[in-house]
Design an enzyme around this catalytic site. Structure first.
Site, PDB file in Angstrom:
ATOM      1  N   SER A 154       0.860  -1.183   0.000  1.00 27.81           N
ATOM      2  CA  SER A 154       0.000   0.000   0.000  1.00 27.81           C
ATOM      3  C   SER A 154       0.892   1.227   0.000  1.00 27.81           C
ATOM      4  CB  SER A 154      -0.860   0.008   1.271  1.00 27.81           C
ATOM      5  OG  SER A 154      -1.477   1.268   1.472  1.00 27.81           O
ATOM      6  N   TYR A 167      -3.033  -1.369  10.353  1.00 26.28           N
ATOM      7  CA  TYR A 167      -2.911  -1.525   8.892  1.00 26.28           C
ATOM      8  C   TYR A 167      -1.562  -0.973   8.390  1.00 26.28           C
ATOM      9  CZ  TYR A 167      -4.287  -1.211   3.944  1.00 26.28           C
ATOM     10  OH  TYR A 167      -4.357  -1.341   2.578  1.00 26.28           O
TER      11      TYR A 167
END
Ligand code: BGC
Length: 269
Positions: A154, A167
């Site tokens: 990401s 996350y």
């Protein structure tokens, strides 16, 4: 120049939706046989819909239920894939979840769930894939490399993200996992890379694009001024898995419309 994954078998974790489904379709259209992994009974229909699109377009594959955070299930998924298709050539380590919370309110369950899927899941699948790559060895009729792993990371591999500590931590760790594996298995001709998507229009970030106001504020973070689509990631995944990318290993490639240029600095700083 043609991107070909003919004769190759690809496992796509979390292939039933979002970015994973885009990647599964791209790899299939380049000729790979795709294992469309999904995590639970609930996602079976979605996985079957992805597989139907693949087969309707002339591609090949199966669906496979496995929770990537569970060691026994991951081991079995690779065993079953090898017994059905002979080997595995490509692993797309894509399955990922978010359980967002202000840090002081984050429960251990929220922390463990995200680390379990996003990081431990990538570890377990990479371990089983590499064992299979080494067992098979290089087969030039498939690829000049012994095997290829693509971690789906990401932009939050490098952009801190308030309210998403679990996350962001999982994605930061994926970078070190990826680079360590690339270093450890380079001499075996196993290529390991990460794709770092920005905001891609999928169910995981629906809140960020499903109203005009939310989309407008999201676009302020994206110099290229559009939200990404799963095929933006799928196109790169097919290229990276192919022999055209044979000298690329140990790197993170950002596919983010410029998000990591930190657009908020265009008028400040
Ligand atoms: C997250 C999305 C988010 C994007 C950009 C992704 O990794 O899963 O929810 O929109 O990063 O912030």
């Amino acid at each position: 120049m043609e991107i070909s994954l003919r004769n190759q078998v690809a496992v796509v974790t979390g292939g039933s939706s979002g970015i994973g489904s885009g990647i599964a379709k791209s790899l299939a259209s380049a000729g790979a046989t795709v294992i469309v992994n999904h995590s639970s009974e609930r996602s079976r229909d979605e996985a079957q819909a992805v597989l139907k699109e693949i087969t309707d377009a002339g591609g090949k594959g199966i669906t496979y239920q496995c929770d990537v955070s569970k060691e026994d299930q991951v081991v079995k998924m690779f065993e079953d894939t090898v017994s059905q298709f002979g080997t595995v050539d490509i692993l797309i380590n894509n399955a990922g979840i978010q359980k967002d919370s202000k840090f002081t309110e984050m429960t251990l369950d929220q922390w463990n769930a995200v680390i379990g899927v996003n990081l431990t899941g990538q570890f377990l699948c990479a371990r089983e894939a590499i064992k299979e790559f080494l067992r098979r060895g290089i087969d030039p009729s498939r690829s000049v490399a012994c095997g290829k792993i693509i971690h789906i990371s990401s932009v939050h591999e490098i952009i801190p993200w308030a309210g998403h500590a679990n996350y962001a931590s999982s994605k930061g760790a994926i970078r070190m996992l990826m680079q360590t594996l690339a270093q450890e298995y380079g001499a075996n001709k196993i290529r390991v890379n990460s794709i770092c998507p920005g905001a891609i229009q999928t169910p995981i970030n629906k809140d960020a694009w499903s109203t005009p106001e939310a989309l407008n504020s999201l676009l302020h973070l994206i110099p290229y001024d559009r939200i990404g689509q799963p095929e933006d990631i799928g196109n790169l995944a097919a290229f990276l898995a192919s022999d055209l990318a044979d000298y690329i290993t140990g790197t993170s490639i950002f596919v983010d419309g410029g998000m990591t240029t930190f657009e908020s600095f265009s008028t400040g700083g």
